[in-house]
Design a protein around this motif. Sequence first.
Motif, PDB file in Angstrom:
ATOM      1  N   GLN A 101       0.850  -1.186   0.000  1.00 27.03           N
ATOM      2  CA  GLN A 101       0.000   0.000   0.000  1.00 27.03           C
ATOM      3  C   GLN A 101       0.884   1.234   0.000  1.00 27.03           C
ATOM      4  O   GLN A 101       1.981   1.224   0.541  1.00 27.03           O
ATOM      5  CB  GLN A 101      -0.961   0.005   1.179  1.00 27.03           C
ATOM      6  N   MET A 102       0.398   2.271  -0.643  1.00 24.44           N
ATOM      7  CA  MET A 102       1.180   3.497  -0.841  1.00 24.44           C
ATOM      8  C   MET A 102       0.221   4.657  -1.015  1.00 24.44           C
ATOM      9  O   MET A 102      -0.769   4.528  -1.732  1.00 24.44           O
ATOM     10  CB  MET A 102       2.025   3.360  -2.114  1.00 24.44           C
ATOM     11  N   GLY A 103       0.558   5.776  -0.404  1.00 26.86           N
ATOM     12  CA  GLY A 103      -0.207   6.964  -0.729  1.00 26.86           C
ATOM     13  C   GLY A 103      -0.483   7.890   0.426  1.00 26.86           C
ATOM     14  O   GLY A 103       0.110   7.776   1.499  1.00 26.86           O
ATOM     15  N   PRO A 104      -1.406   8.819   0.182  1.00 27.95           N
ATOM     16  CA  PRO A 104      -1.696   9.864   1.153  1.00 27.95           C
ATOM     17  C   PRO A 104      -2.382   9.296   2.399  1.00 27.95           C
ATOM     18  O   PRO A 104      -3.257   8.441   2.315  1.00 27.95           O
ATOM     19  CB  PRO A 104      -2.612  10.821   0.396  1.00 27.95           C
ATOM     20  N   ASN A 160       1.027  15.989   6.021  1.00 27.19           N
ATOM     21  CA  ASN A 160       0.406  15.286   4.896  1.00 27.19           C
ATOM     22  C   ASN A 160       1.340  14.150   4.490  1.00 27.19           C
ATOM     23  O   ASN A 160       2.289  14.372   3.751  1.00 27.19           O
ATOM     24  CB  ASN A 160       0.223  16.232   3.708  1.00 27.19           C
ATOM     25  N   GLU A 161       1.064  12.970   4.980  1.00 24.14           N
ATOM     26  CA  GLU A 161       2.007  11.875   4.761  1.00 24.14           C
ATOM     27  C   GLU A 161       1.755  11.147   3.450  1.00 24.14           C
ATOM     28  O   GLU A 161       0.619  10.929   3.049  1.00 24.14           O
ATOM     29  CB  GLU A 161       1.949  10.854   5.899  1.00 24.14           C
ATOM     30  N   ILE A 162       2.837  10.764   2.804  1.00 24.31           N
ATOM     31  CA  ILE A 162       2.821   9.737   1.768  1.00 24.31           C
ATOM     32  C   ILE A 162       3.482   8.537   2.437  1.00 24.31           C
ATOM     33  O   ILE A 162       4.688   8.516   2.648  1.00 24.31           O
ATOM     34  CB  ILE A 162       3.577  10.168   0.493  1.00 24.31           C
ATOM     35  N   GLY A 163       2.652   7.593   2.832  1.00 28.32           N
ATOM     36  CA  GLY A 163       3.116   6.434   3.579  1.00 28.32           C
ATOM     37  C   GLY A 163       3.112   5.191   2.718  1.00 28.32           C
ATOM     38  O   GLY A 163       2.531   5.169   1.633  1.00 28.32           O
ATOM     39  N   TYR A 164       3.757   4.148   3.222  1.00 29.24           N
ATOM     40  CA  TYR A 164       3.844   2.916   2.455  1.00 29.24           C
ATOM     41  C   TYR A 164       4.205   1.741   3.337  1.00 29.24           C
ATOM     42  O   TYR A 164       4.832   1.887   4.384  1.00 29.24           O
ATOM     43  CB  TYR A 164       4.861   3.040   1.321  1.00 29.24           C
ATOM     44  N   ALA A 165       3.785   0.582   2.878  1.00 30.08           N
ATOM     45  CA  ALA A 165       4.156  -0.708   3.471  1.00 30.08           C
ATOM     46  C   ALA A 165       4.038  -1.741   2.356  1.00 30.08           C
ATOM     47  O   ALA A 165       3.056  -1.734   1.600  1.00 30.08           O
ATOM     48  CB  ALA A 165       3.227  -1.069   4.627  1.00 30.08           C
ATOM     49  N   PHE A 166       5.044  -2.608   2.264  1.00 33.99           N
ATOM     50  CA  PHE A 166       5.057  -3.599   1.190  1.00 33.99           C
ATOM     51  C   PHE A 166       5.262  -5.009   1.728  1.00 33.99           C
ATOM     52  O   PHE A 166       5.986  -5.211   2.706  1.00 33.99           O
ATOM     53  CB  PHE A 166       6.146  -3.257   0.151  1.00 33.99           C
ATOM     54  N   ALA A 187       4.024   8.164  -8.388  1.00 26.12           N
ATOM     55  CA  ALA A 187       2.636   8.329  -8.839  1.00 26.12           C
ATOM     56  C   ALA A 187       1.761   8.899  -7.725  1.00 26.12           C
ATOM     57  O   ALA A 187       0.931   9.790  -7.968  1.00 26.12           O
ATOM     58  CB  ALA A 187       2.083   6.987  -9.322  1.00 26.12           C
ATOM     59  N   ALA A 188       1.937   8.412  -6.498  1.00 24.17           N
ATOM     60  CA  ALA A 188       1.109   8.876  -5.382  1.00 24.17           C
ATOM     61  C   ALA A 188       1.413  10.335  -5.023  1.00 24.17           C
ATOM     62  O   ALA A 188       0.493  11.101  -4.709  1.00 24.17           O
ATOM     63  CB  ALA A 188       1.321   7.969  -4.172  1.00 24.17           C
ATOM     64  N   ILE A 189       2.685  10.711  -5.073  1.00 22.63           N
ATOM     65  CA  ILE A 189       3.043  12.098  -4.760  1.00 22.63           C
ATOM     66  C   ILE A 189       2.516  13.036  -5.834  1.00 22.63           C
ATOM     67  O   ILE A 189       1.938  14.092  -5.522  1.00 22.63           O
ATOM     68  CB  ILE A 189       4.574  12.240  -4.580  1.00 22.63           C
ATOM     69  N   ASP A 190       2.677  12.672  -7.089  1.00 18.82           N
ATOM     70  CA  ASP A 190       2.099  13.485  -8.167  1.00 18.82           C
ATOM     71  C   ASP A 190       0.602  13.670  -7.937  1.00 18.82           C
ATOM     72  O   ASP A 190       0.072  14.779  -8.062  1.00 18.82           O
ATOM     73  CB  ASP A 190       2.333  12.819  -9.534  1.00 18.82           C
ATOM     74  N   TRP A 191      -0.092  12.583  -7.610  1.00 16.17           N
ATOM     75  CA  TRP A 191      -1.540  12.624  -7.414  1.00 16.17           C
ATOM     76  C   TRP A 191      -1.890  13.512  -6.224  1.00 16.17           C
ATOM     77  O   TRP A 191      -2.825  14.326  -6.303  1.00 16.17           O
ATOM     78  CB  TRP A 191      -2.088  11.200  -7.221  1.00 16.17           C
ATOM     79  N   ALA A 192      -1.156  13.395  -5.120  1.00 13.55           N
ATOM     80  CA  ALA A 192      -1.454  14.203  -3.928  1.00 13.55           C
ATOM     81  C   ALA A 192      -1.269  15.691  -4.205  1.00 13.55           C
ATOM     82  O   ALA A 192      -2.098  16.509  -3.797  1.00 13.55           O
ATOM     83  CB  ALA A 192      -0.578  13.759  -2.756  1.00 13.55           C
ATOM     84  N   PHE A 193      -0.188  16.045  -4.904  1.00 12.82           N
ATOM     85  CA  PHE A 193       0.018  17.461  -5.220  1.00 12.82           C
ATOM     86  C   PHE A 193      -1.003  17.949  -6.246  1.00 12.82           C
ATOM     87  O   PHE A 193      -1.584  19.021  -6.089  1.00 12.82           O
ATOM     88  CB  PHE A 193       1.439  17.705  -5.728  1.00 12.82           C
ATOM     89  N   ASP A 194      -1.257  17.157  -7.293  1.00 11.37           N
ATOM     90  CA  ASP A 194      -2.135  17.597  -8.377  1.00 11.37           C
ATOM     91  C   ASP A 194      -3.614  17.542  -8.010  1.00 11.37           C
ATOM     92  O   ASP A 194      -4.374  18.440  -8.359  1.00 11.37           O
ATOM     93  CB  ASP A 194      -1.902  16.754  -9.632  1.00 11.37           C
ATOM     94  N   GLY A 220      -4.118  18.948  -3.906  1.00 11.93           N
ATOM     95  CA  GLY A 220      -3.664  20.319  -3.745  1.00 11.93           C
ATOM     96  C   GLY A 220      -2.730  20.534  -2.564  1.00 11.93           C
ATOM     97  O   GLY A 220      -2.557  21.663  -2.102  1.00 11.93           O
ATOM     98  N   TRP A 221      -2.120  19.457  -2.083  1.00 15.53           N
ATOM     99  CA  TRP A 221      -1.198  19.592  -0.956  1.00 15.53           C
ATOM    100  C   TRP A 221      -0.008  20.468  -1.346  1.00 15.53           C
ATOM    101  O   TRP A 221       0.441  20.442  -2.490  1.00 15.53           O
ATOM    102  CB  TRP A 221      -0.714  18.225  -0.506  1.00 15.53           C
ATOM    103  N   ASP A 222       0.504  21.209  -0.397  1.00 15.07           N
ATOM    104  CA  ASP A 222       1.671  22.064  -0.617  1.00 15.07           C
ATOM    105  C   ASP A 222       2.964  21.427  -0.139  1.00 15.07           C
ATOM    106  O   ASP A 222       4.049  21.920  -0.445  1.00 15.07           O
ATOM    107  CB  ASP A 222       1.486  23.416   0.079  1.00 15.07           C
ATOM    108  N   ASP A 223       2.840  20.371   0.664  1.00 13.53           N
ATOM    109  CA  ASP A 223       4.018  19.658   1.154  1.00 13.53           C
ATOM    110  C   ASP A 223       3.621  18.238   1.532  1.00 13.53           C
ATOM    111  O   ASP A 223       2.441  17.931   1.666  1.00 13.53           O
ATOM    112  CB  ASP A 223       4.644  20.379   2.354  1.00 13.53           C
ATOM    113  N   ILE A 224       4.640  17.403   1.684  1.00 15.10           N
ATOM    114  CA  ILE A 224       4.421  16.024   2.103  1.00 15.10           C
ATOM    115  C   ILE A 224       5.478  15.647   3.131  1.00 15.10           C
ATOM    116  O   ILE A 224       6.545  16.257   3.189  1.00 15.10           O
ATOM    117  CB  ILE A 224       4.488  15.020   0.926  1.00 15.10           C
TER     118      ILE A 224
END
Length: 184
Positions: free
Chosen positions: A80-83, A92-98, A114-121, A124-128
């Motif tokens: 799993q990966m993402g916001p 605003n975390e982009i977290g992950y576990a595999f 891909a997840a960071i691009d999606w979170a910013f785009d 509308g997050w300004d930071d992660i």
Amino acid sequence: MTVADIRLETERLVLRLPQAGDFERYAELMADADACRYIGGHLPRGAAWRKFLQMPGAWLLQGFAMFSVIEKSSGRWVGQMGPWKPEGWPGNEIGYAFHPDAWGRGYAHESAVAAIDWAFDTLGWDDIVHCIAPENFASKRVAERLGSHLLRTGRLLPPPSETADVELWGQTRAQWAAGRAARG
């Protein structure tokens, strides 16, 4: 587009909302003490089910959460990966576990981009940030490869996470864009 329609694709992976069929592999991950030593420790099947339900619930209530990461070639759930931003979280975390059988294949980096691009785009997050246990050197390498840097150390909040020492790694939207442009 509804939340249920959200789907991201990379060269080797699909990132989509969690589905009930993902649980078997998730339960394997959570049963492996080594694999989840940095994400709260291993869980028996019943507790893993309750934790698994956090992501679909967050998607429903917040409109975002970690994606299930699916290997295109096999259709297997690999992680799993993402916001991720529960109440009281330090950013605003982009977290992950595999799943351990997916380690060392570059899936964390590939899906994080891909997840960071999606979170910013999209969000509308300004930071992660990435909340990383100080001894989790593999996650620190992923964060560095993504262009994140150590912001500060501290503890996770709220309870029951307040006993977890973490390093907060992260970057701004501008830093991410500059790094993406430099990498081509």
